[in-house]
Design a protein around this motif. Structure first.
Motif, PDB file in Angstrom:
ATOM      1  N   UNK A 204       0.810  -1.213   0.000  1.00 50.35           N
ATOM      2  CA  UNK A 204       0.000   0.000   0.000  1.00 50.35           C
ATOM      3  C   UNK A 204       0.847   1.270   0.000  1.00 50.35           C
ATOM      4  N   UNK A 205       2.136   1.148   0.382  1.00 55.35           N
ATOM      5  CA  UNK A 205       3.074   2.278   0.333  1.00 55.35           C
ATOM      6  C   UNK A 205       4.450   1.709   0.071  1.00 55.35           C
TER       7      UNK A 205
ATOM      8  N   UNK B 135       4.248   0.755  -4.515  1.00 55.22           N
ATOM      9  CA  UNK B 135       2.811   0.686  -4.285  1.00 55.22           C
ATOM     10  C   UNK B 135       2.141  -0.115  -5.408  1.00 55.22           C
ATOM     11  N   UNK B 136       1.272  -1.046  -5.002  1.00 58.91           N
ATOM     12  CA  UNK B 136       0.573  -1.874  -5.983  1.00 58.91           C
ATOM     13  C   UNK B 136       1.228  -3.214  -6.244  1.00 58.91           C
ATOM     14  N   UNK B 137       2.436  -3.459  -5.716  1.00 59.20           N
ATOM     15  CA  UNK B 137       3.072  -4.775  -5.865  1.00 59.20           C
ATOM     16  C   UNK B 137       2.318  -5.810  -5.036  1.00 59.20           C
ATOM     17  N   UNK B 138       2.293  -7.034  -5.535  1.00 63.42           N
ATOM     18  CA  UNK B 138       1.896  -8.179  -4.718  1.00 63.42           C
ATOM     19  C   UNK B 138       3.185  -8.931  -4.383  1.00 63.42           C
ATOM     20  N   UNK B 139       3.487  -9.050  -3.093  1.00 66.87           N
ATOM     21  CA  UNK B 139       4.746  -9.661  -2.669  1.00 66.87           C
ATOM     22  C   UNK B 139       4.544 -10.584  -1.476  1.00 66.87           C
ATOM     23  N   UNK B 140       5.420 -11.606  -1.430  1.00 64.86           N
ATOM     24  CA  UNK B 140       5.589 -12.412  -0.219  1.00 64.86           C
ATOM     25  C   UNK B 140       6.810 -11.875   0.514  1.00 64.86           C
ATOM     26  N   UNK B 141       6.658 -11.676   1.810  1.00 66.12           N
ATOM     27  CA  UNK B 141       7.715 -11.046   2.602  1.00 66.12           C
ATOM     28  C   UNK B 141       8.336 -12.094   3.517  1.00 66.12           C
ATOM     29  N   UNK B 142       9.689 -12.090   3.567  1.00 64.46           N
ATOM     30  CA  UNK B 142      10.448 -12.930   4.489  1.00 64.46           C
ATOM     31  C   UNK B 142      11.179 -12.011   5.459  1.00 64.46           C
ATOM     32  N   UNK B 143      11.102 -12.334   6.738  1.00 64.99           N
ATOM     33  CA  UNK B 143      11.801 -11.484   7.688  1.00 64.99           C
ATOM     34  C   UNK B 143      11.558 -11.874   9.117  1.00 64.99           C
ATOM     35  N   UNK B 144      11.967 -10.965  10.025  1.00 67.67           N
ATOM     36  CA  UNK B 144      11.950 -11.227  11.465  1.00 67.67           C
ATOM     37  C   UNK B 144      11.065 -10.189  12.128  1.00 67.67           C
TER      38      UNK B 144
ATOM     39  N   UNK C 166       8.775   1.664  -0.737  1.00 68.88           N
ATOM     40  CA  UNK C 166      10.002   2.205  -0.169  1.00 68.88           C
ATOM     41  C   UNK C 166      10.349   3.532  -0.827  1.00 68.88           C
ATOM     42  N   UNK C 167      10.069   3.647  -2.112  1.00 64.61           N
ATOM     43  CA  UNK C 167      10.368   4.886  -2.812  1.00 64.61           C
ATOM     44  C   UNK C 167       9.497   6.039  -2.327  1.00 64.61           C
ATOM     45  N   UNK C 168       8.420   5.729  -1.609  1.00 62.78           N
ATOM     46  CA  UNK C 168       7.537   6.769  -1.096  1.00 62.78           C
ATOM     47  C   UNK C 168       7.845   7.132   0.344  1.00 62.78           C
ATOM     48  N   UNK C 169       8.188   6.116   1.156  1.00 55.25           N
ATOM     49  CA  UNK C 169       8.369   6.349   2.576  1.00 55.25           C
ATOM     50  C   UNK C 169       9.828   6.334   3.010  1.00 55.25           C
ATOM     51  N   UNK C 170      10.690   5.682   2.230  1.00 49.43           N
ATOM     52  CA  UNK C 170      12.097   5.600   2.613  1.00 49.43           C
ATOM     53  C   UNK C 170      12.327   4.636   3.756  1.00 49.43           C
ATOM     54  N   UNK C 171      13.125   3.593   3.498  1.00 50.37           N
ATOM     55  CA  UNK C 171      13.530   2.608   4.501  1.00 50.37           C
ATOM     56  C   UNK C 171      12.380   1.783   5.078  1.00 50.37           C
ATOM     57  N   UNK C 172      11.232   1.844   4.468  1.00 56.34           N
ATOM     58  CA  UNK C 172      10.106   1.026   4.914  1.00 56.34           C
ATOM     59  C   UNK C 172       9.055   0.981   3.819  1.00 56.34           C
ATOM     60  N   UNK C 173       8.206  -0.029   3.889  1.00 52.31           N
ATOM     61  CA  UNK C 173       7.001  -0.084   3.082  1.00 52.31           C
ATOM     62  C   UNK C 173       5.914  -0.753   3.905  1.00 52.31           C
ATOM     63  N   UNK C 174       4.635  -0.682   3.440  1.00 52.48           N
ATOM     64  CA  UNK C 174       3.511  -1.278   4.156  1.00 52.48           C
ATOM     65  C   UNK C 174       2.770  -2.240   3.240  1.00 52.48           C
ATOM     66  N   UNK C 175       2.297  -3.326   3.855  1.00 54.68           N
ATOM     67  CA  UNK C 175       1.425  -4.254   3.141  1.00 54.68           C
ATOM     68  C   UNK C 175       0.121  -4.370   3.930  1.00 54.68           C
ATOM     69  N   UNK C 176      -0.908  -4.837   3.234  1.00 50.61           N
ATOM     70  CA  UNK C 176      -2.239  -4.841   3.848  1.00 50.61           C
ATOM     71  C   UNK C 176      -3.042  -5.993   3.277  1.00 50.61           C
TER      72      UNK C 176
ATOM     73  N   UNK D 115       1.175   8.408   7.670  1.00 53.88           N
ATOM     74  CA  UNK D 115       2.303   8.556   6.755  1.00 53.88           C
ATOM     75  C   UNK D 115       1.749   8.762   5.348  1.00 53.88           C
ATOM     76  N   UNK D 116       1.975   9.941   4.819  1.00 59.05           N
ATOM     77  CA  UNK D 116       1.489  10.300   3.483  1.00 59.05           C
ATOM     78  C   UNK D 116       2.431   9.719   2.433  1.00 59.05           C
ATOM     79  N   UNK D 117       1.867   9.183   1.344  1.00 62.70           N
ATOM     80  CA  UNK D 117       2.674   8.528   0.307  1.00 62.70           C
ATOM     81  C   UNK D 117       3.070   9.482  -0.817  1.00 62.70           C
ATOM     82  N   UNK D 118       2.129  10.414  -1.193  1.00 60.55           N
ATOM     83  CA  UNK D 118       2.311  11.223  -2.399  1.00 60.55           C
ATOM     84  C   UNK D 118       1.446  12.475  -2.289  1.00 60.55           C
ATOM     85  N   UNK D 119       1.661  13.402  -3.191  1.00 62.27           N
ATOM     86  CA  UNK D 119       0.970  14.685  -3.153  1.00 62.27           C
ATOM     87  C   UNK D 119      -0.546  14.517  -3.234  1.00 62.27           C
ATOM     88  N   UNK D 120      -1.000  13.548  -4.025  1.00 66.51           N
ATOM     89  CA  UNK D 120      -2.452  13.374  -4.224  1.00 66.51           C
ATOM     90  C   UNK D 120      -3.142  12.819  -2.996  1.00 66.51           C
ATOM     91  N   UNK D 121      -2.359  12.406  -1.989  1.00 61.05           N
ATOM     92  CA  UNK D 121      -2.984  11.945  -0.748  1.00 61.05           C
ATOM     93  C   UNK D 121      -3.531  13.102   0.079  1.00 61.05           C
TER      94      UNK D 121
END
Length: 845
Positions: A684-685, A716-725, A687-697, A835-841
């Motif tokens: 939903x957001x 934004x708009x990617x479908x991803x599987x996340x691996x992490x801690x 890394x290029x929008x928020x820097x050092x983080x992204x969000x999934x929903x 956390x705002x992603x872009x100007x249109x938000x």
């Protein structure tokens, strides 16, 4: 390279008509020796002497081995052993090596014995022994490194050597002085003997010279003539010559302790009195001759004792091979073990043995002029055991010197003082055979001294590298009417000026020690680092002859100079540790500081790598971004600028499984540090929008989570599987991302959920959405009441204030509706943010 065989051999080529029955055994070269001048009847003994070779071949049970072909490495047949296991042949102004062949088994070859040399020109003799072992991997070895100079020459009858292998614990000729063996008959005795110090742990064979070349009985006693007998009594046959006679024991029948003193007892075969030949001087310093159990001072029995090593008592052995990087055997390579400076040289097959090594941990180094050194650390020697140390990564180096072997006289070299090239027209040069090629340089003074000489050559170099100068030198001298040799008076050294100057007295010149070689070619070596901004270095050859003696000699040959290129060796197999679902640490050790590289992947094609450039000996590289429950292949490489690198074989490890989560809401029940796989969620957001983080929903209900990552390709708009801690940052639940799988891009994101500012973050019980609606795409509204560098404050109708994180997006004013991801920050307590992603938000109204 083997020299051509003369057509004057008495032996002839022959088809093998009769050989011993072949079996899966092995012939071992037990010993060889060059006869002393008096034994060989060469001057000053009276005549020009013989040109004979006696070859003994026997079985490990101590019996002669008949019908074995003796030939050389070119296939020339010298004949077949007789019933006593002997071949007696002659060399006529020629050179040859010797080996055994029985139709199946071929022995190691001896060195080449050369007849064509001064001063006797074709009148030299040798004796050789081979023992047949029933196994291809027998439990004993012989030390066939030799003392004395092989095929030495001189203008003087006695200024030559009579070398012999170190497997001869006792031999009645000093190997460094061929004329040391004048002999005479002893008194008539019923028992003769010789004390000696064991150089192995098994006595294998012995020789004595009875009057009339009679056979004898031989036995070994402990400590001296009154000691206890060890093993059996063996009997030698009578022969036509002393050199034909040899008494052999079964291989394991006479066990002894290295370093202890023993007694070779000789009696006649029929018990009658007899005489033996004994030396007129003390040629063997570690024992003496006995007549009827009484010592005869300053005399030794004419004979020898052959020894082998099996177990090693309180000490051990280091054995192995030396090869270049193309697996070519390197002969005459120096092998040194530290501590103790234990040194030996490889044989013609590149094999070596270091005997009588005290238990401990050793660093073993192999070196050869013109090659890189290789060093292996941490080799453990255990009492009674053999430690195998193979040094097989030496690399041929580029010699930067011109005319290094002086085949073009002094071309490219500058002389200071006295330097001549030999052989020359004066006839003096034949006193020393060149180390290689046809010439050497230095000086030979028949009567004189107080002479000094220097050669130097300047060579262009590259900065910041270590350079090696090595080469061969020769020194010798006689004094007191040739009665005393003074090998330490005349000395040579090798130097490097890292600044490329021509003044050998400059304080920065790096020198080897002044050294004497004691009438043989020996190696000098010195290293120095290039020094910017100097673009050249100077190699110095320096000798000094400070005193007047007869036949003063000092010289050099076969000089090398080039980058030292030390060999990096991976000493321990790399291993994987701390293996988790997403990471693993690869560790290994090298023999010298070097960089670290790990190539890894799902196959042996690897495809991924990680490099740490800091030079270390103990290497550790942590791989991240791995997939859970997956087998990885890996190999390691260590090297560096100025080094020859080494690469390991392929190894594998398998990562641990992780917790697979399909619903973001289920993450709440898992503790921090849980390794998770969150499957197929929409971003939903980015890394290029928020820097050092992204969000999934989740798509169908309000549940989301922050994922910490620096991967700018996550949008934004990617479908991803996340691996992490799983972790928590500023009160907000997060995943520290190790990697992701991308399934598709540019997908429509869920519509934001509308909520008043006071309910963001679920601060009021019962009024929150989803997982406290943190991590969810939300929309709220209010008035902009203040701004900061990367945020503005939104105040709703109830007076509740909410921090809007907008980064570089322009801050609005007035009344606005704002879309963003609900998060948290730590500011005097956990507080919600949007956390705002872009100007249109941001929409004014």
């Amino acid at each position: 390279m083997h020299k051509p065989i003369s057509t004057f051999f008495i032996a002839v080529f022959a088809i093998v008509l009769c050989v011993s029955s072949a079996s899966a055994g092995k012939y071992q070269l037990a010993y060889w020796r060059e006869l002393g001048a008096w034994e060989n009847q060469a001057p000053p003994a009276g005549t020009y002497g013989m040109h004979d070779v006696w070859i003994h071949v026997w079985n490990e049970d101590g019996t002669p081995r008949p019908n074995v072909q003796v030939r050389n490495s070119s296939g020339f047949n010298f004949g077949y052993t007789n019933s006593h296991g002997i071949v007696h042949t002659q060399l006529w102004s020629s050179a040859s090596d010797f080996m055994c062949y029985d139709g199946t088994n071929v022995s190691e070859a001896t060195p080449i014995f050369d007849e064509r040399r001064a001063p006797h020109w074709g009148h030299y003799s040798w004796e050789v022994g081979f023992v047949y072992r029933n196994s291809n991997n027998p439990n004993g070895v012989f030390d066939t490194v030799w003392d004395g100079v092989l095929n030495s020459t001189s203008g003087d009858n006695c200024d030559i050597d009579a070398p012999c292998t170190r497997s001869l614990a006792f031999v009645s000729t000093n190997p460094e002085e061929a004329c040391s063996d004048p002999y005479t008959l002893s008194s008539t005795v019923t028992e003769a003997g010789q004390t000696f110090v064991a150089k192995g742990d098994r006595v294998i064979a012995a020789k004595a010279w009875l009057n009339g070349n009679a056979g004898f009985k031989a036995e070994i006693l402990d400590g001296g003539p009154n000691g206890a007998r060890i093993g059996s009594i063996v009997v030698s046959p009578s022969e036509s010559t002393y050199e034909d006679i040899l008494a052999m024991w079964p291989f394991d029948s006479v066990p002894v302790t290295p370093g202890n003193t023993y007694y070779l007892k000789i009696t006649s075969t029929n018990g009658t009195p007899f005489q033996v030949q004994r030396t007129l001087g003390n040629t063997y310093p570690n024992g003496c001759f006995y007549e009827n159990k009484s010592a005869v001072p300053s005399s030794d029995m004419c004979g020898l004792v052959v020894m082998a090593w099996t177990g090693y008592g309180s000490n051990g052995r280091i054995s192995g091979r030396v090869r270049d990087i193309n697996s070519v055997a390197l002969a005459n390579a120096r092998v040194t073990a530290q501590p103790g400076n234990l040194t030996t040289f490889t044989n013609s097959y590149g094999d070596y043995n270091l005997y009588n090594v005290p238990p401990g941990v050793y660093t073993v180094t192999a070196s050869k002029s013109g090659y890189s050194e290789q060093t292996l650390r941490g080799r453990v020697v255990t009492a009674g055991q053999t430690t195998i140390v193979n040094l097989d990564r030496l690399k041929a180096l580029t010699n930067l010197l011109s005319n290094p072997g002086f085949e073009s006289d002094f071309a490219s070299w500058t002389k200071i003082g006295t330097f001549n090239r030999y052989p020359d027209d004066s006839g003096q040069g034949f006193a020393v055979v060149p180390h290689g090629g046809q010439k050497w340089v230095g000086t030979v003074i028949c009567q004189g001294g107080n002479q000094y000489g220097t050669l130097y050559q300047q060579v262009g170099v590259s900065n910041d590298y270590e350079y090696l100068a090595s080469g061969w030198y020769f020194t010798d001298a006689f004094a007191n009417n040739r009665a005393q040799e003074w090998p330490n008076d005349n000395q040579c050294r090798l130097g490097i000026d890292p600044k490329g100057g021509t003044n050998k007295l400059a304080s920065w010149v790096v020198w080897s020690d002044w050294s004497s070689s004691q009438n043989q070619w020996a190696e000098l070596k010195v290293k120095a680092n290039a020094q910017p901004p100097y673009a050249q270095m100077t190699v110095f050859l320096d000798y000094k002859i400070p005193y007047t003696h007869e036949w003063n000699k000092a010289g050099f040959d076969d000089i090398f100079f080039g980058r030292s290129m030390p060999v990096i060796v991976i000493e321990t197999n790399p291993s994987a540790s701390n293996v988790s679902a997403f990471s693993a640490t690869i560790t290994w050790q090298t023999n010298a500081p070097s960089d670290s590289r790990v190539d890894y992947g799902l196959t042996t094609s690897y495809g991924q790598s990680k490099t740490v450039s800091t030079p270390v000996i103990d290497h550790s590289v942590t791989l991240t971004g791995l997939r859970p429950n997956t087998t990885y292949h890996f190999k390691v490489t260590s090297g560096g600028s100025g080094y020859t690198s080494d690469t390991s074989a392929d190894f594998t490890f398998t990562t641990a499984p992780c917790t697979i989560v399909s619903d973001i809401r289920n993450l709440n029940a898992l503790p921090d540090q849980t390794e998770v796989q969150l499957s197929s969620k929409i971003v939903t957001a980015g890394v290029n929008q928020l820097g050092n983080m992204f969000y999934v929903q989740e798509n169908n209900f309000p549940a989301g989570i922050r994922v910490n990552s620096t991967d700018n390709t996550i949008c934004e708009g990617d479908i991803r599987t996340i691996y992490g801690v799983l972790t928590t940052v500023d009160g907000e639940r997060c995943i520290d991302c190790t990697s992701t799988d991308l399934f598709s891009t540019a997908n429509p994101v869920p519509r934001p959920y509308g909520i008043i500012a006071g309910q963001l973050g679920g601060v009021a019980a019962g009024k929150a959405y989803g997982v406290n609606n943190v991590g969810v795409l939300m929309r709220t509204w209010g008035a902009v009441t203040s701004t900061g560098s990367d945020y503005f404050i939104l105040t709703d109708a109830s007076g509740h204030q909410l921090k809007i994180m907008c980064g570089s997006i322009p801050k609005p004013s007035g009344f606005v509706a704002v879309t963003g991801i609900c998060g948290k920050t730590q500011s005097g307590g956990t507080a919600p943010v949007l956390r705002v992603r872009k100007q249109s938000d941001i929409t004014p109204f």
